[in-house]
Scaffold this active site. Structure first.
Site, short mmCIF file in Angstrom:
data_model
loop_
_atom_site.label_atom_id
_atom_site.label_comp_id
_atom_site.label_asym_id
_atom_site.label_seq_id
_atom_site.Cartn_x
_atom_site.Cartn_y
_atom_site.Cartn_z
N ARG A 174 1.12 -1.07 0.34
CA ARG A 174 -0.28 -0.23 0.26
C ARG A 174 0.89 1.64 0.30
O ARG A 174 0.70 2.44 0.32
CB ARG A 174 -1.16 -0.50 0.87
CG ARG A 174 -2.04 -1.18 1.04
CD ARG A 174 -3.03 -1.04 0.08
NE ARG A 174 -3.88 -2.52 0.22
CZ ARG A 174 -2.80 -3.55 -0.83
NH1 ARG A 174 -2.23 -3.08 -0.97
NH2 ARG A 174 -3.70 -4.67 -0.36
N SER A 224 -11.27 -1.42 3.60
CA SER A 224 -10.40 -1.90 4.83
C SER A 224 -9.79 -0.38 5.46
O SER A 224 -8.79 0.31 4.97
CB SER A 224 -8.90 -2.07 3.84
OG SER A 224 -8.80 -3.72 4.15
N GLU A 294 -5.21 3.03 6.45
CA GLU A 294 -5.40 3.00 5.17
C GLU A 294 -6.00 3.69 4.60
O GLU A 294 -5.19 4.58 3.04
CB GLU A 294 -5.65 1.31 4.88
CG GLU A 294 -5.53 0.93 2.91
CD GLU A 294 -5.64 -0.48 3.13
OE1 GLU A 294 -5.03 -1.32 3.57
OE2 GLU A 294 -5.89 -0.59 1.43
C1 LIG Z 1 -15.88 -2.06 -1.06
C2 LIG Z 1 -14.02 -1.67 -1.26
C3 LIG Z 1 -13.04 -2.14 -1.52
C4 LIG Z 1 -11.88 -2.11 -1.59
N1 LIG Z 1 -10.92 -3.25 -2.15
C5 LIG Z 1 -10.00 -2.97 -1.98
C6 LIG Z 1 -9.00 -4.20 -1.88
O1 LIG Z 1 -9.05 -4.91 -2.11
N2 LIG Z 1 -7.19 -3.51 -2.06
C7 LIG Z 1 -6.88 -2.72 -2.30
O2 LIG Z 1 -5.69 -2.55 -2.20
N3 LIG Z 1 -7.81 -1.67 -1.91
C8 LIG Z 1 -9.04 -1.71 -1.57
N4 LIG Z 1 -10.34 -0.54 -1.37
C9 LIG Z 1 -9.20 0.81 -1.23
C10 LIG Z 1 -9.11 1.13 -2.98
O3 LIG Z 1 -10.61 1.27 -3.81
C11 LIG Z 1 -7.72 1.17 -3.16
O4 LIG Z 1 -6.67 1.99 -2.52
C12 LIG Z 1 -7.47 2.15 -4.33
O5 LIG Z 1 -5.90 2.25 -5.57
C13 LIG Z 1 -8.07 3.04 -4.76
O6 LIG Z 1 -8.00 4.51 -6.06
P1 LIG Z 1 -9.06 5.67 -6.54
O7 LIG Z 1 -9.00 5.97 -7.51
O8 LIG Z 1 -10.47 5.46 -5.98
O9 LIG Z 1 -7.62 6.71 -5.13
P2 LIG Z 1 -8.58 7.63 -3.98
O10 LIG Z 1 -9.34 7.31 -3.68
O11 LIG Z 1 -9.42 9.01 -5.65
O12 LIG Z 1 -6.63 8.04 -3.79
C14 LIG Z 1 -6.13 7.53 -2.95
C15 LIG Z 1 -5.31 8.19 -2.81
O13 LIG Z 1 -4.55 8.39 -4.04
C16 LIG Z 1 -3.68 9.54 -4.98
N5 LIG Z 1 -4.19 9.53 -6.13
C17 LIG Z 1 -6.03 9.02 -6.53
N6 LIG Z 1 -5.11 9.11 -7.96
C18 LIG Z 1 -3.67 9.67 -8.11
C19 LIG Z 1 -2.66 9.83 -9.45
N7 LIG Z 1 -3.49 9.88 -10.85
N8 LIG Z 1 -1.97 10.70 -9.81
C20 LIG Z 1 -1.24 10.33 -8.64
N9 LIG Z 1 -1.92 10.33 -7.30
C21 LIG Z 1 -3.35 10.22 -7.06
C22 LIG Z 1 -5.07 10.10 -4.44
O14 LIG Z 1 -4.67 11.98 -4.05
C23 LIG Z 1 -5.12 9.89 -2.36
O15 LIG Z 1 -3.92 10.13 -2.11
C24 LIG Z 1 -11.66 -0.82 -1.46
C25 LIG Z 1 -12.13 0.25 -0.83
C26 LIG Z 1 -13.97 -0.41 -1.22
C27 LIG Z 1 -14.70 1.10 -0.66
#
Ligand SMILES: Cc1cc2nc3c(=O)[nH]c(=O)nc-3n(C[C@H](O)[C@H](O)[C@H](O)COP(=O)(O)OP(=O)(O)OC[C@H]3O[C@@H](n4cnc5c(N)ncnc54)[C@H](O)[C@@H]3O)c2cc1C
Length: 299
Positions: A174, A224, A294
């Protein structure tokens, strides 16, 4: 901010003012972003970053908001949302996929399946964008992006295009180099392998069913809540401390999976933080283990 808005208008870069972040986070929590830019290309991201620097406006990138807890008072900054319109996915050769950062990971998994490419099945069901996935080195069920991601294109803090590849991405649990370098990820290069479409589909279906079975997907959350502490599982520790169902306001430790804090209706950022504080204090006191968030708390 006024000059930045004028710049965006003149350059025909799409934006929204005072946009509620609750509409852009899977937690459905958070006050308004003062400005939200909706870039359709890496060039528009570069121009926006340069203009933010010139006019002294703080900026941050977001994807699908699935790992974010946004402050109730909102974000007094320029939020650059990489999503629709910046979500192209294509094949570079037989086994290499290029995905723009706004593409949902689930879309890329389906694209891989269409081309009988294996290696990304683990990500099916992670509700994030590719950019957020690279930033977080998203992973599940024994896989992580690190296994298949060999290069990221980005726009750096000066608004210049660049890239990182291999070890320079510093992908670990992560975590990635993008935590520290302030660059905005614009594209991912994923190396997969030729596989059997039916086997790939079966694996994706199996993993999605495991999610539906174990996770409280019927409630808004950010996945998580805490990272996995070395040698433990956060959910098991929290459950062991009798915290399943613990509630502050509209925030609750899920009764289905103690590793998730859910918004069971009307939760504020304050509710979630107070509950997380209570959970980590109790776990520390009862087990000696320190829990680390996280979820990214953002304001
Ligand atoms: C129901 C559920 C299940 C999940 N299961 C998992 C799982 O199994 N495994 C897992 O790892 N995660 C899981 N997650 C968490 C999440 O989906 C991941 O961490 C995912 O990678 C976040 O992507 P996002 O586009 O939503 O990022 P965001 O939530 O929009 O941003 C997260 C971080 O990334 C940064 N960021 C986003 N886009 C960029 C970019 N283009 N460039 C630079 N920085 C950026 C943001 O500034 C922020 O700090 C889950 C979430 C939910 C709600």
């Amino acid at each position: 901010m006024k000059q930045l808005i004028e710049f965006l208008s003149q350059n025909r870069i799409a934006y929204l003012e005072n946009e509620p972040m609750a509409l852009h986070t899977t937690f459905k929590i958070g006050g308004a972003a003062r400005l939200m830019v909706l870039p359709q290309s890496a060039e528009e991201i570069a121009k926006t970053v340069k203009a933010c620097r010139e006019y002294g406006v703080r900026y941050m990138a977001i994807g699908n908001g699935s790992n974010l807890l946004v402050a109730d008072e909102g974000i007094d900054a320029c939020v650059i949302l990489l999503g629709k319109g910046f979500d192209d996915v294509r094949l570079l050769d037989d086994t290499t996929i290029y995905a723009e950062a706004g593409a949902p990971l689930i879309k890329v998994c389906r694209f891989a399946l269409e081309h009988s490419l294996t290696g990304l099945e683990f990500a099916y069901g992670i509700p994030g964008s590719c950019g957020g996935g690279a930033f977080m080195n998203a992973g599940a069920y024994g896989g992580e992006l690190k296994d298949v991601l060999y290069r990221c294109d980005h726009i750096d803090e000066n608004g210049e295009p660049g890239f990182l590849e291999g070890a320079a991405m510093a992908l670990s649990y992560r975590h990635s180099a993008y935590y520290e370098n302030g660059c905005i990820v614009t594209g991912l290069y994923l190396k997969l392998q030729k596989g059997n479409a039916e086997a790939i589909r079966a694996k994706m279906t199996e993993l999605m069913n495991r999610r539906k079975d174990k996770q409280p997907l019927e409630f808004p959350s950010a996945g998580s809540t805490f990272k996995r502490p070395e040698g433990h599982f956060a959910g098991a520790l929290i459950e062991g401390c009798g915290l399943k169902g613990a509630t502050v306001g509209g925030a609750q430790v899920s009764e289905k999976h103690a590793g998730f804090v859910i918004n069971r209706g009307g939760a504020t950022c304050g509710d979630v933080l107070a509950l997380c504080g209570r959970v980590s204090e109790t776990v520390k006191r009862e087990t000696g283990v320190t829990l680390e968030m996280e979820i990214r708390v953002t304001k």
